[in-house]
Design an enzyme around this catalytic site. Structure first.
Site, PDB file in Angstrom:
ATOM      1  N   HIS A  31       0.853  -0.976  -0.060  1.00 30.27           N
ATOM      2  CA  HIS A  31       0.054  -0.183   0.086  1.00 30.27           C
ATOM      3  C   HIS A  31       0.908   1.154  -0.032  1.00 30.27           C
ATOM      4  O   HIS A  31       1.855   1.334   0.661  1.00 30.27           O
ATOM      5  CB  HIS A  31      -0.980   0.080   1.229  1.00 30.27           C
ATOM      6  CG  HIS A  31      -1.909   1.186   1.047  1.00 30.27           C
ATOM      7  ND1 HIS A  31      -3.201   0.905   0.468  1.00 30.27           N
ATOM      8  CD2 HIS A  31      -1.978   2.277   1.542  1.00 30.27           C
ATOM      9  CE1 HIS A  31      -3.795   2.151   0.198  1.00 30.27           C
ATOM     10  NE2 HIS A  31      -3.129   3.122   1.152  1.00 30.27           N
ATOM     11  N   ALA A  32       0.572   2.167  -0.969  1.00 31.53           N
ATOM     12  CA  ALA A  32       1.547   3.328  -1.288  1.00 31.53           C
ATOM     13  C   ALA A  32       1.656   4.281   0.279  1.00 31.53           C
ATOM     14  O   ALA A  32       0.406   4.458   0.617  1.00 31.53           O
ATOM     15  CB  ALA A  32       1.090   4.201  -2.235  1.00 31.53           C
TER      16      ALA A  32
ATOM     17  N   HIS B 259       0.079  12.092  -5.686  1.00 30.59           N
ATOM     18  CA  HIS B 259      -0.376  11.950  -4.303  1.00 30.59           C
ATOM     19  C   HIS B 259       0.587  11.840  -3.067  1.00 30.59           C
ATOM     20  O   HIS B 259       0.928  12.491  -2.280  1.00 30.59           O
ATOM     21  CB  HIS B 259      -1.381  11.000  -4.051  1.00 30.59           C
ATOM     22  CG  HIS B 259      -1.861  10.798  -2.742  1.00 30.59           C
ATOM     23  ND1 HIS B 259      -3.074  11.381  -2.160  1.00 30.59           N
ATOM     24  CD2 HIS B 259      -1.501  10.223  -1.683  1.00 30.59           C
ATOM     25  CE1 HIS B 259      -3.374  11.015  -1.240  1.00 30.59           C
ATOM     26  NE2 HIS B 259      -2.301  10.374  -0.798  1.00 30.59           N
ATOM     27  N   GLU B 260       1.640  10.988  -3.453  1.00 29.09           N
ATOM     28  CA  GLU B 260       2.583  10.505  -2.611  1.00 29.09           C
ATOM     29  C   GLU B 260       3.526  11.488  -2.654  1.00 29.09           C
ATOM     30  O   GLU B 260       3.908  11.932  -1.207  1.00 29.09           O
ATOM     31  CB  GLU B 260       3.132   9.322  -2.889  1.00 29.09           C
ATOM     32  CG  GLU B 260       2.292   7.880  -2.779  1.00 29.09           C
ATOM     33  CD  GLU B 260       1.605   7.945  -1.464  1.00 29.09           C
ATOM     34  OE1 GLU B 260       2.181   8.558  -0.372  1.00 29.09           O
ATOM     35  OE2 GLU B 260       0.437   7.506  -1.272  1.00 29.09           O
TER      36      GLU B 260
ATOM     37  N   HIS C 207       2.864  14.456  -0.221  1.00 33.31           N
ATOM     38  CA  HIS C 207       3.176  14.242   1.466  1.00 33.31           C
ATOM     39  C   HIS C 207       4.586  14.437   1.588  1.00 33.31           C
ATOM     40  O   HIS C 207       5.118  15.233   2.457  1.00 33.31           O
ATOM     41  CB  HIS C 207       2.892  12.803   1.441  1.00 33.31           C
ATOM     42  CG  HIS C 207       1.748  12.394   1.537  1.00 33.31           C
ATOM     43  ND1 HIS C 207       0.610  13.046   2.631  1.00 33.31           N
ATOM     44  CD2 HIS C 207       0.877  11.144   1.189  1.00 33.31           C
ATOM     45  CE1 HIS C 207      -0.358  12.125   2.481  1.00 33.31           C
ATOM     46  NE2 HIS C 207      -0.251  11.207   1.658  1.00 33.31           N
TER      47      HIS C 207
ATOM     48  N   GLU D  49      -3.416  14.946   2.928  1.00 37.41           N
ATOM     49  CA  GLU D  49      -3.822  14.040   1.685  1.00 37.41           C
ATOM     50  C   GLU D  49      -4.171  14.804   0.534  1.00 37.41           C
ATOM     51  O   GLU D  49      -4.166  14.382  -0.447  1.00 37.41           O
ATOM     52  CB  GLU D  49      -5.171  13.096   2.278  1.00 37.41           C
ATOM     53  CG  GLU D  49      -4.900  12.191   3.276  1.00 37.41           C
ATOM     54  CD  GLU D  49      -3.707  11.457   3.126  1.00 37.41           C
ATOM     55  OE1 GLU D  49      -3.466  10.943   1.764  1.00 37.41           O
ATOM     56  OE2 GLU D  49      -2.886  10.930   4.133  1.00 37.41           O
TER      57      GLU D  49
ATOM     58  N   HIS E 194      -6.551   0.640   5.486  1.00 37.04           N
ATOM     59  CA  HIS E 194      -6.555   1.334   6.767  1.00 37.04           C
ATOM     60  C   HIS E 194      -7.183   0.649   7.733  1.00 37.04           C
ATOM     61  O   HIS E 194      -6.938   1.203   8.876  1.00 37.04           O
ATOM     62  CB  HIS E 194      -7.104   2.842   6.116  1.00 37.04           C
ATOM     63  CG  HIS E 194      -6.388   3.315   4.936  1.00 37.04           C
ATOM     64  ND1 HIS E 194      -6.635   2.816   3.801  1.00 37.04           N
ATOM     65  CD2 HIS E 194      -5.698   4.421   4.731  1.00 37.04           C
ATOM     66  CE1 HIS E 194      -6.129   3.551   2.871  1.00 37.04           C
ATOM     67  NE2 HIS E 194      -5.386   4.357   3.449  1.00 37.04           N
TER      68      HIS E 194
ATOM     69  N   TYR F 169      -9.382  11.296   4.229  1.00 30.16           N
ATOM     70  CA  TYR F 169      -9.436  11.032   2.591  1.00 30.16           C
ATOM     71  C   TYR F 169     -10.656  11.763   2.130  1.00 30.16           C
ATOM     72  O   TYR F 169     -10.819  12.614   1.033  1.00 30.16           O
ATOM     73  CB  TYR F 169      -9.332   9.938   2.182  1.00 30.16           C
ATOM     74  CG  TYR F 169      -8.298   9.087   2.492  1.00 30.16           C
ATOM     75  CD1 TYR F 169      -6.939   9.578   1.901  1.00 30.16           C
ATOM     76  CD2 TYR F 169      -8.256   8.267   3.670  1.00 30.16           C
ATOM     77  CE1 TYR F 169      -5.680   8.843   2.292  1.00 30.16           C
ATOM     78  CE2 TYR F 169      -6.707   7.653   3.834  1.00 30.16           C
ATOM     79  CZ  TYR F 169      -5.620   7.861   3.175  1.00 30.16           C
ATOM     80  OH  TYR F 169      -4.610   7.449   3.583  1.00 30.16           O
TER      81      TYR F 169
HETATM   82  O1  X8Z Z   1      -4.261   5.422   1.266  1.00 32.42           O
HETATM   83  C1  X8Z Z   1      -4.002   6.321   0.093  1.00 32.42           C
HETATM   84  C2  X8Z Z   1      -2.713   6.686  -0.398  1.00 32.42           C
HETATM   85  C3  X8Z Z   1      -1.819   6.824   0.860  1.00 32.42           C
HETATM   86  S1  X8Z Z   1      -1.861   7.912   1.987  1.00 32.42           S
HETATM   87  C4  X8Z Z   1      -2.400   5.955  -1.617  1.00 32.42           C
HETATM   88  N1  X8Z Z   1      -5.250   6.620  -0.261  1.00 32.42           N
HETATM   89  C5  X8Z Z   1      -6.499   6.386  -0.096  1.00 32.42           C
HETATM   90  C6  X8Z Z   1      -6.879   4.588  -0.391  1.00 32.42           C
HETATM   91  O2  X8Z Z   1      -6.077   4.173  -1.065  1.00 32.42           O
HETATM   92  O3  X8Z Z   1      -7.793   4.174  -0.048  1.00 32.42           O
HETATM   93  C7  X8Z Z   1      -5.396   7.612  -1.505  1.00 32.42           C
HETATM   94  C8  X8Z Z   1      -6.877   7.640  -1.680  1.00 32.42           C
HETATM   95  C9  X8Z Z   1      -7.606   7.121  -0.864  1.00 32.42           C
HETATM   96 ZN    ZN Z   2      -1.940   9.874   1.113  1.00 33.55          ZN
END
Ligand code: X8Z
Ligand code: ZN
Length: 599
Positions: free
Chosen positions: A339-340, A369-370, A373, A397, A498, A508
């Site tokens: 997960h990024a 997106h990354e 941060h 975010e 998450h 988010y």
């Molecule tokens: O988790 C993330 C990022 C890392 S902060 C990749 N996002 C959420 C997800 O993947 O569920 C970005 C969009 C929503």
């Molecule tokens: Zn993020």
């Protein structure tokens, strides 16, 4: 090194014990000295914790899990102790900076450890194990062992409902083994939060927004009400197209949408099924997925391209160490957390990303997106330790998402040579539809994940009702249903990163509102007169300077001040979302004539 830190902590506690022991009210000077000391010790410990976490996330083994748990337990214990101690200065007339730091100290931990021997270690062990279990999750399909990455590709590309169902169910089979750990995490975290004076962990999370926790929950309701009619319009249109394609037996024209048909494992962004729902009259003339492959992009080039956007608005290039130390693709020989995420290891210049980057449009976007941060972390690196954070977590975010809004415009794609020719106004609706499939479809998901966790933390939902409560909210907010009956032991919330990783999610939802406010303000600043969805701020240095000024503030001020510094607005407002998408919403209303919308 570690024993020195522990010794220093003991000294700090002794230094502050006498005031309350004597029963006299501590002074403002004592409060400041307390905060300075706490801050210095937390700052000193942080690079050690960050490195332990990085090593575990990029090389999951029994040993790295043990090491990370030990480091995070130490950090949690220290921080929770300081957070409890901070209460001693309640009601003391301190200077505004000290007051804000005392407050942030109490809110620092996502899940504070209870104040008894062994609790921090147990909490850290459970947390690390949950994240690792999710990240190494696999299942069998068609004679092969699939990872989440493999499954996500199938969900995005397959149009065979039986295959989609099987793969969706396959990935969700990783959930049940996380139930006991998750229940324990919730228990320990609640005990810790109560020890700090919060009602439960949910109340602690909701206290992070410079307003009363109940007012914050009400504010997210207000924002949702602003965008809900638009979401329902989109839902109605998409359901009808899925019904056209798959027929009544797979997707009826009324009721909820089957969650596996929307191109994404969690049905949180639907852009991958653009081909299924695109307007018959005028579709999009390009696919970013294909352009990236045709133009020979590889993961490094995608990240270089992302970096170039930020430098175009005046930010300094990433340090050489970013390229040496980041994990940009999935290693073949070990388990990692795919997960990024974006990291700052030393709270200074050692910024990195960790991604299993693939050459496609989704990851092109995620790179931006990354990096958002990382550039935020860089901008606030000279703040005191407790202010080295976003104005709130939604800001963190929204930074990269704001940049992503420009980076996805055809104008920009043409500027960097990905598109040969930018399409004209005839492609406005296809473009906006593609954007809405990702951005508008996301909103109810962004809200419901923590609505579920708030209910778990408050005790309203128990391990026996985890799954029914999850699907009740999935239905209520998103209008979704699972592809088939769920097994009695299912724990589908745990199939979303998450939840086992214990990362709050309302951030988010907020980011999906803020980013449009940032975009509208930035486009005004550069004097843009056209429609918002065609505006790109690429190369706009003056705008970039003002933007960076907001980033440099970090968490030093309440977030409305940070927002006002850049946008002139001081509250969250979904009118920018409505402005951006107005032509599409009008178009959807016309398309939906004769449908019976809702579920
Ligand atoms: O988790 C993330 C990022 C890392 S902060 C990749 N996002 C959420 C997800 O993947 O569920 C970005 C969009 C929503
Ligand atoms: Zn993020």
């Amino acid at each position: 090194m570690k024993s020195q830190l522990l010794a220093a902590t003991a000294v700090a506690l002794l230094a502050f014990a006498p005031a309350s022991a004597q029963g006299s009210k501590p002074t403002a000077a004592e409060a400041k000295a307390f905060v300075d000391k706490a801050e210095a010790e937390l700052a000193a410990l942080n690079p050690y914790v960050a490195r332990s976490a990085w090593v575990r996330a990029t090389y999951i083994t029994e040993d790295t899990q043990w090491l990370e748990a030990k480091a995070t337990a130490q950090q949690n214990e220290m921080t929770a102790r300081y957070a409890r101690e901070a209460a001693r200065f309640n009601g003391v007339a301190v200077d505004p900076v000290t007051a804000r730091k005392l407050k942030l100290l109490k809110l620092y931990l996502v899940s504070p450890a209870p104040d008894r021997p062994g609790a921090a270690t147990e909490l850290a062990t459970v947390t690390t194990r949950l994240d690792s279990t999710y990240s190494s999750g696999k299942f069998q399909h068609g004679g092969k062992t699939l990872t989440l990455n493999d499954a996500e590709d199938i969900l995005a590309d397959s149009r065979d409902p039986a295959e989609l169902k099987a793969v969706w169910e396959g990935w969700h089979s990783v959930g049940p083994q996380m139930r006991a750990d998750y229940a324990r995490l919730a228990e320990l975290s609640n005990e810790g939060a109560r020890g700090l004076g919060f009602k439960d962990t949910g109340a602690l999370w909701r206290s992070n927004y410079d307003m009363d926790p109940d007012a914050f929950a009400a504010d997210t309701d207000r924002l949702w009400k602003q965008v809900e009619p638009f979401y329902r319009n989109l839902h109605c249109y998409v359901r009808a197209r899925l019904n056209d394609k798959y027929g009544n037996a797979v997707q009826p024209r009324t009721g909820p949408i089957r969650a596996d048909l929307l191109g994404n494992m969690w049905a949180q962004q639907w852009g991958n099924i653009y081909d299924v729902v695109q307007p018959k009259s005028a579709g999009s003339s390009y696919s970013l997925d294909k352009l990236l492959v045709e133009k020979g992009y590889d993961p490094i080039k995608m990240v270089r391209t992302g970096e170039a956007f930020y430098t175009s608005v005046g930010m300094s290039p990433l340090p050489e160490t970013f390229w040496q130390r980041s994990m940009i693709t999935r290693p073949r020989d070990r388990e990692v957390v795919c997960h990024a995420s974006a990291w700052n290891i030393d709270d200074k210049e050692d910024v990195r990303i960790k991604m299993c980057t693939k050459v496609n449009g989704d990851d092109f976007y995620t790179v931006h997106h990354e990096l958002g941060h990382n550039f935020y972390q860089r901008a606030y690196k000279d703040q005191p330790f407790l202010f080295k954070n976003g104005a709130n977590d939604g800001f963190h975010e929204a930074i990269g998402d704001f940049v992503g809004l420009s980076a996805l415009t055809p104008t920009y794609l043409q500027q960097i040579g990905l598109l040969d020719k930018a399409p004209g106004a005839e492609e406005d609706i296809p473009f906006l539809l593609k954007m809405a499939l990702d951005k508008i479809a996301f909103l109810p998901f962004g809200l419901m994940v923590d609505r579920w966790r708030w209910q778990v933390f408050s005790g309203e939902v128990t391990p026996e009702t985890y799954n029914t409560a999850w699907w009740k909210l999935r239905n209520q907010y998103q209008g979704l249903m699972p592809p088939g009956d769920r097994p009695a032991d299912a724990f589908d919330a745990a199939a979303k990163y998450h939840v086992p990783a214990n990362v709050p999610y309302t951030r988010y939802f907020l980011a999906h509102i803020y980013q449009f406010q940032f975009h509208r303000a930035a486009c005004n600043q550069i004097g843009w007169k056209g429609p918002l969805h065609r505006c790109s701020v690429y190369g706009e240095k003056e705008m970039g300077q003002k933007f960076n000024a907001m980033l440099e503030m970090g968490a030093s001020q309440p977030w409305p001040q940070a927002m006002a510094a850049f946008t002139g607005e001081s509250r969250a407002d979904a009118s920018a979302v409505a402005d951006y998408f107005k032509p599409l919403n009008d178009w959807l209303t016309v398309q939906n004539k004769g449908e019976s919308c809702g579920w």
